[in-house]
Design a protein around this motif. Structure first.
Motif, PDB file in Angstrom:
ATOM      1  N   UNK A 148       0.851  -1.210   0.000  1.00  5.95           N
ATOM      2  CA  UNK A 148       0.000   0.000   0.000  1.00  5.95           C
ATOM      3  C   UNK A 148       0.881   1.253   0.000  1.00  5.95           C
ATOM      4  N   UNK A 149       0.524   2.173  -0.881  1.00  2.00           N
ATOM      5  CA  UNK A 149       1.155   3.501  -0.909  1.00  2.00           C
ATOM      6  C   UNK A 149       0.070   4.524  -0.572  1.00  2.00           C
ATOM      7  N   UNK A 150       0.227   5.246   0.520  1.00  4.77           N
ATOM      8  CA  UNK A 150      -0.800   6.196   0.990  1.00  4.77           C
ATOM      9  C   UNK A 150      -0.227   7.620   1.019  1.00  4.77           C
ATOM     10  N   UNK A 151      -1.010   8.518   0.496  1.00  3.97           N
ATOM     11  CA  UNK A 151      -0.646   9.940   0.513  1.00  3.97           C
ATOM     12  C   UNK A 151      -1.634  10.682   1.411  1.00  3.97           C
ATOM     13  N   UNK A 152      -1.133  11.431   2.405  1.00  2.51           N
ATOM     14  CA  UNK A 152      -2.003  12.158   3.339  1.00  2.51           C
ATOM     15  C   UNK A 152      -2.651  13.356   2.643  1.00  2.51           C
ATOM     16  N   UNK A 153      -3.941  13.500   2.850  1.00  2.00           N
ATOM     17  CA  UNK A 153      -4.652  14.690   2.360  1.00  2.00           C
ATOM     18  C   UNK A 153      -4.473  15.807   3.395  1.00  2.00           C
ATOM     19  N   UNK A 154      -3.291  16.381   3.456  1.00  2.00           N
ATOM     20  CA  UNK A 154      -2.951  17.404   4.430  1.00  2.00           C
ATOM     21  C   UNK A 154      -2.623  18.709   3.716  1.00  2.00           C
ATOM     22  N   UNK A 155      -2.056  19.646   4.460  1.00  2.00           N
ATOM     23  CA  UNK A 155      -1.742  20.955   3.873  1.00  2.00           C
ATOM     24  C   UNK A 155      -0.718  20.836   2.756  1.00  2.00           C
ATOM     25  N   UNK A 156       0.208  19.888   2.899  1.00  2.00           N
ATOM     26  CA  UNK A 156       1.189  19.695   1.832  1.00  2.00           C
ATOM     27  C   UNK A 156       0.505  19.268   0.544  1.00  2.00           C
ATOM     28  N   UNK A 157      -0.420  18.319   0.662  1.00  2.00           N
ATOM     29  CA  UNK A 157      -1.167  17.841  -0.508  1.00  2.00           C
ATOM     30  C   UNK A 157      -2.003  18.992  -1.099  1.00  2.00           C
ATOM     31  N   UNK A 158      -2.605  19.817  -0.208  1.00  2.00           N
ATOM     32  CA  UNK A 158      -3.415  20.953  -0.668  1.00  2.00           C
ATOM     33  C   UNK A 158      -2.556  21.952  -1.434  1.00  2.00           C
ATOM     34  N   UNK A 159      -1.320  22.193  -0.920  1.00  2.00           N
ATOM     35  CA  UNK A 159      -0.439  23.133  -1.627  1.00  2.00           C
ATOM     36  C   UNK A 159      -0.027  22.603  -3.000  1.00  2.00           C
ATOM     37  N   UNK A 160       0.187  21.289  -3.091  1.00  3.45           N
ATOM     38  CA  UNK A 160       0.526  20.692  -4.384  1.00  3.45           C
ATOM     39  C   UNK A 160      -0.611  20.888  -5.389  1.00  3.45           C
ATOM     40  N   UNK A 161      -1.837  20.628  -4.928  1.00  2.00           N
ATOM     41  CA  UNK A 161      -2.985  20.840  -5.816  1.00  2.00           C
ATOM     42  C   UNK A 161      -3.132  22.321  -6.183  1.00  2.00           C
ATOM     43  N   UNK A 162      -2.889  23.220  -5.210  1.00  2.00           N
ATOM     44  CA  UNK A 162      -2.997  24.657  -5.488  1.00  2.00           C
ATOM     45  C   UNK A 162      -1.961  25.092  -6.509  1.00  2.00           C
ATOM     46  N   UNK A 163      -0.736  24.529  -6.404  1.00  2.00           N
ATOM     47  CA  UNK A 163       0.295  24.886  -7.380  1.00  2.00           C
ATOM     48  C   UNK A 163      -0.087  24.407  -8.772  1.00  2.00           C
ATOM     49  N   UNK A 164      -0.713  23.224  -8.846  1.00  2.00           N
ATOM     50  CA  UNK A 164      -1.114  22.702 -10.149  1.00  2.00           C
ATOM     51  C   UNK A 164      -2.289  23.475 -10.743  1.00  2.00           C
ATOM     52  N   UNK A 165      -3.234  23.896  -9.897  1.00  2.00           N
ATOM     53  CA  UNK A 165      -4.470  24.521 -10.400  1.00  2.00           C
ATOM     54  C   UNK A 165      -4.391  26.036 -10.462  1.00  2.00           C
ATOM     55  N   UNK A 166      -3.485  26.646  -9.673  1.00  2.00           N
ATOM     56  CA  UNK A 166      -3.451  28.101  -9.604  1.00  2.00           C
ATOM     57  C   UNK A 166      -4.611  28.666  -8.815  1.00  2.00           C
ATOM     58  N   UNK A 167      -5.295  27.841  -8.033  1.00  2.00           N
ATOM     59  CA  UNK A 167      -6.445  28.271  -7.239  1.00  2.00           C
ATOM     60  C   UNK A 167      -6.232  27.860  -5.796  1.00  2.00           C
ATOM     61  N   UNK A 168      -7.205  28.193  -4.950  1.00  2.00           N
ATOM     62  CA  UNK A 168      -7.159  27.780  -3.561  1.00  2.00           C
ATOM     63  C   UNK A 168      -7.774  26.377  -3.440  1.00  2.00           C
ATOM     64  N   UNK A 169      -7.299  25.604  -2.463  1.00  2.00           N
ATOM     65  CA  UNK A 169      -7.769  24.234  -2.274  1.00  2.00           C
ATOM     66  C   UNK A 169      -8.322  24.102  -0.865  1.00  2.00           C
ATOM     67  N   UNK A 170      -9.440  23.415  -0.779  1.00  2.00           N
ATOM     68  CA  UNK A 170     -10.078  23.162   0.511  1.00  2.00           C
ATOM     69  C   UNK A 170     -10.401  21.675   0.584  1.00  2.00           C
ATOM     70  N   UNK A 171      -9.949  21.035   1.658  1.00  2.00           N
ATOM     71  CA  UNK A 171     -10.224  19.609   1.864  1.00  2.00           C
ATOM     72  C   UNK A 171     -11.001  19.486   3.160  1.00  2.00           C
ATOM     73  N   UNK A 172     -12.169  18.850   3.087  1.00  2.00           N
ATOM     74  CA  UNK A 172     -13.022  18.697   4.262  1.00  2.00           C
ATOM     75  C   UNK A 172     -13.345  17.230   4.455  1.00  2.00           C
ATOM     76  N   UNK A 173     -13.594  16.891   5.711  1.00  2.00           N
ATOM     77  CA  UNK A 173     -13.988  15.517   6.046  1.00  2.00           C
ATOM     78  C   UNK A 173     -14.883  15.567   7.265  1.00  2.00           C
ATOM     79  N   UNK A 174     -16.033  14.918   7.155  1.00  2.00           N
ATOM     80  CA  UNK A 174     -16.955  14.891   8.287  1.00  2.00           C
ATOM     81  C   UNK A 174     -17.453  16.268   8.666  1.00  2.00           C
ATOM     82  N   UNK A 175     -17.554  17.192   7.682  1.00  2.00           N
ATOM     83  CA  UNK A 175     -18.045  18.534   7.956  1.00  2.00           C
ATOM     84  C   UNK A 175     -17.017  19.458   8.565  1.00  2.00           C
ATOM     85  N   UNK A 176     -15.747  19.026   8.603  1.00  2.00           N
ATOM     86  CA  UNK A 176     -14.693  19.863   9.173  1.00  2.00           C
ATOM     87  C   UNK A 176     -13.559  20.004   8.172  1.00  2.00           C
ATOM     88  N   UNK A 177     -12.863  21.115   8.246  1.00  2.00           N
ATOM     89  CA  UNK A 177     -11.737  21.364   7.358  1.00  2.00           C
ATOM     90  C   UNK A 177     -10.523  20.620   7.891  1.00  2.00           C
TER      91      UNK A 177
END
Length: 557
Positions: free
Chosen positions: A179-208
């Motif tokens: 198994x290879x697991x990548x955490x959906x954390x701030x680092x992952x959010x910054x990677x997505x933001x760099x790729x998209x040029x937008x802000x990224x928000x990840x929520x789970x269970x109604x919480x950020x």
């Protein structure tokens, strides 16, 4: 206190500039709204495109992760260690089992360090995790492997991970799962933001759980807002509009990309406003010049007419018409109408004055007609008074008041009975008191007619004396109006040089001696002196029996 109204040119300028300013402000507002709407649509389109692109990239990234995990699962050393574990598991004791697991962990750490993984785990064929490596491996050891080869989101007590797992095979036999697991954390959010040029928000269970949004914006992300995000195209956070799109939605977590409409629109709006501002500034400058020219063009003929009317009013010169301006048809029409009106007013005033003079003369003639000895007396007194006034350099207005006041000086005798007025002998004290009432009676008569008010002092005070022994008020010296003093002397002079029922007319020289004898007491000395200077002309132009006509010619000379 009444304030002075603004000039027409100023009002025209203010109205014109206010209109231009309103139009330019409206244009700037419309331009700003239009630019913002276009930017908003552009941001939404850009985010829509970015979402599709990012989804494609994430899909490709998932494929690459699966390929990477599959490659790692073929590592011969790791497979050999896992195979040894599976072979010797039932024959080794507890210590031997720990050595076998430690061998797997060593090989796994080598692979995790090479790929810089968050979590890299190996589970046996039953799903029990044997070894975990990577930065966040400690968060993974207590769970069972998901199995399968698909990418999935997995929730653990410390967060959400994106997991890719593949079976480890050896000669057709499944040894376990990698198994290879990548955490959906701030680092992952910054990677997505760099790729998209937008802000990224990840929520789970109604919480950020991860975000690249600012802290103030995060405070606006209430549970209600988070719950509504999947159904929104635009959301307002901390007073700023964001276009929002869903990138990944699973039960474990949702990933959203947001792009600030206001932040994107602000530079475009500022640039547009700067450009429009420069245009507006130039337009306003031109409008100021045009307004000044228009205001002056409109106001110049009005100012010219206003100045002409002011000069005419101050000089009271009604004989010269206001010259036409020639700059404006309306003002020229107004000027022409004013001149026509003034001509009509002058004609009406002339008619009124003629009627006025005719009325006064009729009153004087009616008064003189009561006694044949006093016929023409009022006319002569008027003519002599005007001659004296001219010698004293009175102005034309005073001379006109003097002329008509002298004509009316004895109007109060209308109230005296003929028995007293035409008595041939000396008057009794009672009769003399009746005669002394005629100045007051005359003043009361004139007060009932408004246009005769300037002549009242002459009628009422022409029997006052400098020594204070005159009537009706006993005034002294210069308390007596000069016009009344003039009529007093002219009245006495004509009375002495005219025949009466009880005496003959005195020669002019005798009458002048009597006036000089009483000068300073009964008569004003300055007025007597003026009559002395005027008398030679009066004598030359006054043949016997024609003194009244000569006096009139003298006045008109």
């Amino acid at each position: 206190m009444r304030t002075t109204p603004p000039r027409f040119a100023v009002r025209t300028l203010i109205v014109t500039l206010a209109t231009v300013a309103f139009v330019l402000s409206a244009a700037l507002l419309v331009a700003a709204i239009s630019v913002r709407d276009r930017v908003r649509a552009g941001v939404v389109d850009k985010l829509e495109t970015g979402q599709h692109l990012l989804a494609a990239l994430e899909e490709r990234r998932g494929q690459e992760l699966r390929a990477q995990v599959a490659t790692l699962a073929e590592n011969p050393t790791l497979k050999a260690a896992l195979d040894t574990y599976q072979t010797e598991l039932h024959t080794s004791g507890g210590a031997g089992r720990q050595d076998l697991v430690a061998t797997i962990a060593r090989e796994l750490n080598k692979l995790a360090a090479r790929i810089d993984a968050d979590v890299l785990a190996v589970a046996d064929e039953s799903g029990t995790v044997l070894a975990v490596a990577g930065r966040r491996g400690d968060e993974w050891s207590s769970r069972r492997a998901a199995g399968g080869s698909d990418v999935a989101l997995v929730t653990v007590p410390t967060g959400v991970f994106r997991v890719t797992s593949v079976p480890m095979m050896l000669q057709g036999t499944e040894l376990g799962t990698l198994e290879l697991a990548t955490a959906l954390d701030d680092r992952y959010a910054r990677e997505l933001a760099d790729l998209s040029g937008a802000r990224v928000l990840i929520v789970s269970g109604g919480a950020v759980i991860a975000s690249t949004l600012g802290s103030a914006t995060m405070l606006a992300l209430t549970p209600a807002v988070i719950h509504a995000l999947p159904g929104l195209d635009v959301v307002t956070l901390d007073g700023e509009e964001y276009a929002v799109r869903s990138l990944l939605e699973q039960r474990a977590a949702q990933v959203f990309v947001l792009d600030s409409i206001d932040a994107s629109a602000r530079p475009a709006v500022q640039a547009a406003l700067q450009t429009m501002g420069l245009i507006a500034l130039g337009a306003f400058a031109l409008a100021v010049l045009a307004s000044l020219w228009l205001a002056r063009t409109i106001a110049r003929p009005i100012d010219t007419l206003s100045r002409s009317l002011s000069v005419m009013t101050q000089s009271r010169d009604w004989d010269h018409p206001v010259p036409p301006g020639g700059d404006s048809l309306e003002v020229e029409t107004l000027t022409s109408a004013f001149n026509t009106m003034m001509q009509a007013v002058k004609a009406a005033e002339a008619e009124t004055l003629n009627a006025y003079l005719g009325t006064i003369r009729a009153l004087a003639v009616a008064l003189d007609a009561r006694d044949p000895y006093t016929a023409g007396h009022s006319e002569r007194v008027s003519a002599i008074s005007v001659a004296i006034g001219r010698d004293l350099s009175l102005d034309e207005g005073q001379l006109e008041v003097l002329r008509l006041g002298a004509l009316l000086h004895d109007i109060g005798k209308i109230g005296i009975s003929d028995h007293v007025l035409m008595k041939s002998g000396p008057l009794t004290p009672a009769e003399y008191e009746m005669i002394k009432q005629h100045p007051g009676v005359g003043a009361r008569i004139l007060r009932s007619v408004a246009f005769l008010e300037p002549h009242i002092p002459i009628v009422e005070l022409h029997h006052e004396r400098p020594d204070g022994r005159g009537y009706p008020h006993g005034l002294h010296g210069h308390d007596i109006p000069v016009l009344a003093r003039i009529v007093h002397v002219a009245d006495a002079f004509d009375a002495m040089t005219s025949a009466r029922a009880y005496r003959a007319a005195l020669p002019m020289s005798d009458a002048m001696r009597e006036l000089w004898r009483c000068a300073g007491s009964q008569f004003d000395a300055e007025v007597v002196q003026a009559l002395t200077r005027t008398l030679p002309r009066l004598e030359r132009e006054a043949p016997a029996g024609a003194r009244g006509e000569a006096a009139m010619r003298l006045v008109r000379a």
